[in-house]
Design a protein around this motif. Structure first.
Motif, mmCIF file in Angstrom:
data_model
loop_
_atom_site.group_PDB
_atom_site.id
_atom_site.type_symbol
_atom_site.label_atom_id
_atom_site.label_comp_id
_atom_site.label_asym_id
_atom_site.label_seq_id
_atom_site.Cartn_x
_atom_site.Cartn_y
_atom_site.Cartn_z
ATOM 1 N N PHE A 161 0.842 -1.187 0.000
ATOM 2 C CA PHE A 161 0.000 0.000 0.000
ATOM 3 C C PHE A 161 0.883 1.244 0.000
ATOM 4 N N ALA A 162 0.434 2.278 -0.690
ATOM 5 C CA ALA A 162 1.201 3.517 -0.820
ATOM 6 C C ALA A 162 0.242 4.704 -0.782
ATOM 7 N N PRO A 163 0.753 5.878 -0.369
ATOM 8 C CA PRO A 163 -0.128 7.063 -0.307
ATOM 9 C C PRO A 163 -0.624 7.515 -1.673
ATOM 10 N N GLU A 164 0.192 7.293 -2.704
ATOM 11 C CA GLU A 164 -0.140 7.753 -4.058
ATOM 12 C C GLU A 164 0.177 6.647 -5.056
ATOM 13 N N PRO A 165 -0.464 6.661 -6.220
ATOM 14 C CA PRO A 165 -0.103 5.701 -7.273
ATOM 15 C C PRO A 165 1.298 5.979 -7.794
ATOM 16 N N LEU A 166 1.942 4.945 -8.327
ATOM 17 C CA LEU A 166 3.278 5.068 -8.909
ATOM 18 C C LEU A 166 3.173 5.069 -10.428
ATOM 19 N N SER A 167 4.223 5.548 -11.074
ATOM 20 C CA SER A 167 4.240 5.586 -12.537
ATOM 21 C C SER A 167 5.523 4.965 -13.049
ATOM 22 N N GLY A 168 5.389 4.057 -14.040
ATOM 23 C CA GLY A 168 6.564 3.442 -14.646
ATOM 24 C C GLY A 168 6.180 2.178 -15.382
ATOM 25 N N PRO A 169 6.970 1.778 -16.378
ATOM 26 C CA PRO A 169 6.689 0.540 -17.116
ATOM 27 C C PRO A 169 6.650 -0.666 -16.181
ATOM 28 N N GLY A 170 5.667 -1.506 -16.382
ATOM 29 C CA GLY A 170 5.554 -2.715 -15.570
ATOM 30 C C GLY A 170 4.941 -2.509 -14.199
ATOM 31 N N ILE A 171 4.581 -1.264 -13.847
ATOM 32 C CA ILE A 171 4.014 -0.956 -12.539
ATOM 33 C C ILE A 171 2.492 -1.011 -12.614
ATOM 34 N N ASN A 172 1.889 -1.640 -11.620
ATOM 35 C CA ASN A 172 0.436 -1.698 -11.526
ATOM 36 C C ASN A 172 -0.042 -0.909 -10.314
ATOM 37 N N ASN A 173 -1.066 -0.100 -10.500
ATOM 38 C CA ASN A 173 -1.705 0.617 -9.404
ATOM 39 C C ASN A 173 -3.147 0.151 -9.309
ATOM 40 N N HIS A 174 -3.538 -0.289 -8.129
ATOM 41 C CA HIS A 174 -4.912 -0.711 -7.895
ATOM 42 C C HIS A 174 -5.490 0.114 -6.750
ATOM 43 N N ARG A 175 -6.795 0.119 -6.655
ATOM 44 C CA ARG A 175 -7.464 0.832 -5.574
ATOM 45 C C ARG A 175 -8.376 -0.161 -4.869
ATOM 46 N N ILE A 176 -8.107 -0.367 -3.585
ATOM 47 C CA ILE A 176 -8.900 -1.295 -2.793
ATOM 48 C C ILE A 176 -9.347 -0.578 -1.529
ATOM 49 N N ALA A 177 -10.651 -0.506 -1.340
ATOM 50 C CA ALA A 177 -11.234 0.151 -0.158
ATOM 51 C C ALA A 177 -10.663 1.547 0.048
#
Length: 426
Positions: free
Chosen positions: A256-272
């Motif tokens: 879990f992170a405060p903000e989404p990340l950006s970069g090739p191969g990186i996935n950002n999901h939102r749960i609850a």
């Protein structure tokens, strides 16, 4: 029966679809009550194998339990993509989550110029382009592109319109703007895209055909699930500062992170309402099974001394191409030299996987994720004590085994909670 009693009696059902098979769990108000698993009855890339596997699991449930199932949620392998008709009929074998399409790299970047997992040659945009090219479908033809969990959700509903947001990030869905990235929405094949809904949403009642096939009540509700890796994260119940390593056929890292990340191969999901960031390597337990069966893995692992390194630097990819921590469709495996001792070779492969994991956590931190204090391990590889010792040594972090955590049970709980809330608000 009073509303509170109905809610108490309601069973949540979760279905977890992995690379090697499917699992089903039931939960009631007190927690998990039943868990089943089976291998796919056919090839992984055949959608009917997924459906038949799920049918086999439901057939094993006692009739009394089936009649009390009030809601179902599914997780599936993120990125496994199928082309089908609006009636759900598969048009070809699916392209799996680890199928790279380097020949589509330029076309993919033109559609998604700002990068991210959708711009990768290992993403679903590239897989979509390959499927469309293979099928030679013309613009405007009746064709849908659906990921594994979404296709099965459509089968349960008798309606293939929908796609859960987490399963469609690699296809270019943007969680921040709630729309398709770049030129995807204006592409000639935009009509093949799903209507995207968030995870944990009540989608609708089970369709008549699926209810009859599975002998489920017509009142059973279908709830949108998530990806298999996200389900594993939920099952592990992480605390602040925890990272989650899914040690299955592939190696998946999440936190879990405060903000989404950006970069090739990186996935950002939102749960609850929280951001879950991470990436998935093509390397993992699947590579080990290219050389050893389960019995050999257990016996050879016992012979490993984690305190003594082999000194080898292997890159245990199953084939050419990597997604994370390096996004390179041309990256070659390094599986030699092979020591005479099978135990030493297994240790060298495990050390290579440990190295990939360390690079993965370092990459996430470099991109802005919090530093991971300890790692919770889920999946089949989490129960290997020698692998855990090697990881703990190389990562220099506490590594805990959460292999008994059940993604299927996490989906069952999600389904039950959503359905119960729906009952209380109606």
């Amino acid at each position: 029966m009073p509303p509170s009693s109905k809610a108490e009696a309601l069973l949540g059902c979760g279905i977890d679809l992995g690379t090697s098979g499917c699992r089903l769990a039931l939960v009631d108000a007190a927690g998990p009550i039943h868990q089943l698993s089976c291998p796919y009855p056919g090839a992984f890339r055949l959608a009917n194998s997924w459906r038949l596997g799920v049918q086999q699991l439901f057939a094993q449930l006692p009739e009394q339990q089936r009649q009390h199932i009030g809601a179902i949620a599914i997780d599936g392998t993120s990125g496994t993509l199928l082309a089908c008709r609006p009636t759900g009929e598969p048009l070809a074998a699916a392209l799996a989550y680890n199928d790279a399409c380097p020949e589509q790299a330029n076309s993919t970047r033109a559609l998604v110029p700002n990068g991210g997992s959708a711009a990768s040659s290992s993403g679903s945009v590239a897989r979509s382009l390959r499927l469309l090219e293979q099928l030679n479908e013309q613009p405007g033809s009746e064709l849908l592109l659906r990921h594994q969990a979404d296709w099965l959700m459509g089968w349960l509903l008798g309606d293939w319109r929908w796609g859960e947001e987490g399963n469609n990030l690699r296809l270019g869905w943007d969680l921040l703007s709630n729309q398709w990235l770049g030129g995807i929405a204006s592409s000639s094949w935009a009509g093949a895209l799903p209507a995207v809904i968030p995870s944990g949403q009540l989608v609708g009642p089970i369709g008549r055909a699926a209810a009859a096939e599975l002998q489920l009540p017509a009142s059973c509700q279908i709830v949108s699930g998530t990806t298999d890796a996200n389900a594993a994260v939920l099952a592990a119940e992480p605390q602040e500062g925890d990272g989650i390593a899914v040690l299955g056929t592939t190696l998946v890292l999440k936190q879990f992170a405060p903000e989404p990340l950006s970069g090739p191969g990186i996935n950002n999901h939102r749960i609850a309402g929280r951001w879950l960031v991470g990436g998935a390597s093509n390397a993992g337990g699947g590579v080990l099974r290219q050389f050893f069966n389960n019995e050999q893995l257990e016996e050879l692992s016992r012979q490993i001394n984690p305190e003594h390194s082999t000194g080898l630097s292997l890159r245990p990819l199953p084939h050419k191409g990597e997604r994370f921590p390096i996004d390179d469709p041309e990256l070659e495996p390094v599986l030699e030299p092979r020591p005479v001792s099978d135990a030493l070779y297994l240790q060298a492969l495990l050390e290579g996987l440990c190295s990939i994991e360390r690079q993965g956590w370092q990459r996430l931190e470099a991109l802005g994720a919090p530093k991971v204090q300890r790692v919770l391990s889920v999946g089949g590889g989490a129960s290997n004590p020698q692998w855990r010792a090697l990881r703990q040594k190389l990562l220099n972090k506490t590594v805990l085994n959460r292999s008994k955590a059940s993604p299927a049970a996490a989906m069952a709980l999600l389904a039950r909670q959503t359905a119960t809330l729906g009952q209380s608000s109606s």
